[in-house]
Design a protein around this motif. Structure first.
Motif, PDB file in Angstrom:
ATOM      1  N   ASP A   1      35.259   7.826  51.730  1.00  0.00           N
ATOM      2  CA  ASP A   1      34.547   8.283  50.534  1.00  0.00           C
ATOM      3  C   ASP A   1      35.033   7.550  49.293  1.00  0.00           C
ATOM      4  N   GLN A   2      36.332   7.360  49.176  1.00  0.00           N
ATOM      5  CA  GLN A   2      36.880   6.660  48.011  1.00  0.00           C
ATOM      6  C   GLN A   2      36.414   5.211  47.965  1.00  0.00           C
TER       7      GLN A   2
ATOM      8  N   THR B   1      32.729   5.195  46.947  1.00  0.00           N
ATOM      9  CA  THR B   1      32.657   5.512  45.516  1.00  0.00           C
ATOM     10  C   THR B   1      33.041   4.294  44.692  1.00  0.00           C
TER      11      THR B   1
ATOM     12  N   ASP C   1      30.180   1.875  44.640  1.00  0.00           N
ATOM     13  CA  ASP C   1      29.137   2.367  43.729  1.00  0.00           C
ATOM     14  C   ASP C   1      29.505   2.072  42.276  1.00  0.00           C
ATOM     15  N   LEU C   2      30.769   2.318  41.921  1.00  0.00           N
ATOM     16  CA  LEU C   2      31.224   2.041  40.556  1.00  0.00           C
ATOM     17  C   LEU C   2      31.144   0.556  40.248  1.00  0.00           C
TER      18      LEU C   2
ATOM     19  N   ASP D   1      30.774   9.806  36.083  1.00  0.00           N
ATOM     20  CA  ASP D   1      31.113   9.165  37.361  1.00  0.00           C
ATOM     21  C   ASP D   1      31.616  10.114  38.439  1.00  0.00           C
ATOM     22  N   GLU D   2      31.666  11.409  38.144  1.00  0.00           N
ATOM     23  CA  GLU D   2      31.984  12.442  39.141  1.00  0.00           C
ATOM     24  C   GLU D   2      33.364  12.283  39.777  1.00  0.00           C
ATOM     25  N   LEU D   3      34.313  11.717  39.043  1.00  0.00           N
ATOM     26  CA  LEU D   3      35.659  11.543  39.588  1.00  0.00           C
ATOM     27  C   LEU D   3      36.499  12.783  39.290  1.00  0.00           C
TER      28      LEU D   3
ATOM     29  N   THR E   1      40.786   5.290  44.507  1.00  0.00           N
ATOM     30  CA  THR E   1      39.420   4.785  44.310  1.00  0.00           C
ATOM     31  C   THR E   1      39.435   3.528  43.455  1.00  0.00           C
TER      32      THR E   1
END
Length: 414
Positions: free
Chosen positions: A75-76, A79, A82-83, A388-390, A403
């Motif tokens: 997931d990291q 993510t 995506d970033l 960014d939902e972090l 991440t």
């Protein structure tokens, strides 16, 4: 889609969880004088090398993917990609709050975890400057930073401390710019207000308040902290009382400094800050301290002074008076200048309103991304989720750092 396909294959075909476990074990293995323990570490190190070599051989960019796999979960890593697609660059500086961000009284015994400290050391070795941005005093921060990261890193010239929420900046190894007292640049009348408040805050306090809290050893901000466990009912009670008391002192100090003799300065301060902050209004209401005074009745000169002074309330933790001209954003900008970071793209991590100002500054200037613990203030969480939902679990500051590690390694492939 090629990079996404490579990540899918990496995490589907390889046991990356075991790979990370070996990496964590070998990185964090404590120094011991035991032949058996050292042999165990050596076997783990060899197994790690073999597994990483298998990843390296499977991809044209295997070295990078092996490094990503040993640091980041699936997931990291996704993510991070995506970033990278969104911002097209990696992080080149960290802006990190400490209390309830890097460490947590509730889950890390108020210590920064070893894995977090180790990963920050890895970022430092990779050339990423670190700005520790905190409301704490300089001496407190220097102590645990040296203890956790080591004297060499702290004095490397690539670490800066923005302390007391922006009143000062300490960047070892930079000559005359090593310590900057930003509060010295404030107007004399504003410094005079703070001198008056500081001089009275403990001597004039009611006995119950004087016994229940203490003045944090700041150079400029006036911060009252509870003498009880942070977050407890007794801490909440004394900090609520401290907030009202500080508001009254502030009103009287502003009126005295500006030589305004007509009117009720304590009512002015209560009315002004109740109007500016719903949390302060709520405390005043529970303390039966909300005045009938309308903010329109506040003399213009007094209102103008209030506009430059911040009153911060941290439930069951602190009541603070600071300068709105000296906040974490001002401190971070000064630190970036000393560190020579001309085009920053920061990871900003924090939990409070003062950190939110830096997060918004980063967003407005296309200068970074934000991360926050799940127990952060509502406004901070709203911002982080919107961007960014972090959001990470309490005491798990390593998660967004991992991440970013993946983000930076993948950005090198561009």
């Amino acid at each position: 889609m090629e990079r996404y396909d490579q990540l899918y294959r990496l995490y589907e075909e390889f046991d990356t969880e075991t790979l990370r476990a070996y990496r964590e074990f070998t990185d964090l293995f404590p120094p011991v004088d035991s032949r058996v323990a050292l042999e165990h570490w050596q076997r783990a190190s060899e197994e790690l090398d073999e597994r990483m070599e298998a990843v390296r051989a499977a991809f044209p960019v295997g070295e990078t993917l092996a490094d990503v796999a040993t640091h980041a979960t699936r997931d990291q890593a996704f993510t991070a990609l995506d970033l990278l697609n969104r911002y097209e660059r990696g992080v080149n500086v960290f802006v990190l709050d400490v209390d309830e961000t890097l460490r947590s009284a509730g889950s890390t015994d108020n210590e920064i975890p070893r894995e977090t400290l180790h990963l920050l050391t890895e970022f430092h070795e990779a050339g990423t400057p670190i700005i520790v941005c905190t409301g704490q005093t300089l001496e407190n921060v220097k102590g645990f930073m040296i203890q956790g990261l080591g004297n060499e890193l702290v004095h490397s010239g690539d670490l800066s401390v923005v302390y007391e929420a922006g009143t000062g900046v300490f960047t070892p190894g930079h000559g005359s710019e090593t310590k900057q007292l930003l509060y010295e640049e404030l107007a004399p009348e504003i410094r005079g207000v703070f001198d008056r408040v500081r001089g009275r805050v403990l001597p004039d306090a009611p006995e119950q308040l004087r016994r229940g809290c203490h003045l944090q050893g700041n150079e400029f901000n006036v911060t009252l902290k509870p003498n009880f466990e942070t977050g407890s009912a007794r801490a909440r009670e004394v900090i609520d009382q401290a907030l009202v008391y500080q508001l009254d002192l502030l009103g009287e100090a502003v009126a005295a400094e500006l030589e305004v003799s007509d009117g009720d300065p304590t009512a002015w301060a209560r009315a002004y800050y109740a109007d500016a902050d719903p949390e302060i209004r709520g405390v005043l209401e529970t303390q039966d301290g909300l005045p009938a005074t309308d903010i329109e009745a506040i003399p213009q000169s007094v209102a103008s002074a209030f506009e430059r002074i911040d009153v911060a309330y941290y439930e069951a933790d602190a009541a603070e008076i600071g300068s709105l001209e000296l906040n974490k954003v001002a401190g971070v900008e000064a630190a970036l200048d000393v560190l020579g970071v001309e085009d920053p793209f920061a990871l900003v991590m924090g939990d409070s309103k003062s950190d939110l100002r830096v997060m918004r500054w980063a967003e407005e200037n296309d200068a970074g991304i934000a991360a926050a613990p799940e127990h952060a203030s509502r406004d901070v969480l709203d911002h982080v989720v919107r961007t960014d939902e972090l959001v990470f679990d309490r005491g798990k500051a390593t998660e967004p750092l991992r991440t970013v590690w993946a983000l930076n390694r993948l950005a090198e492939l561009e």
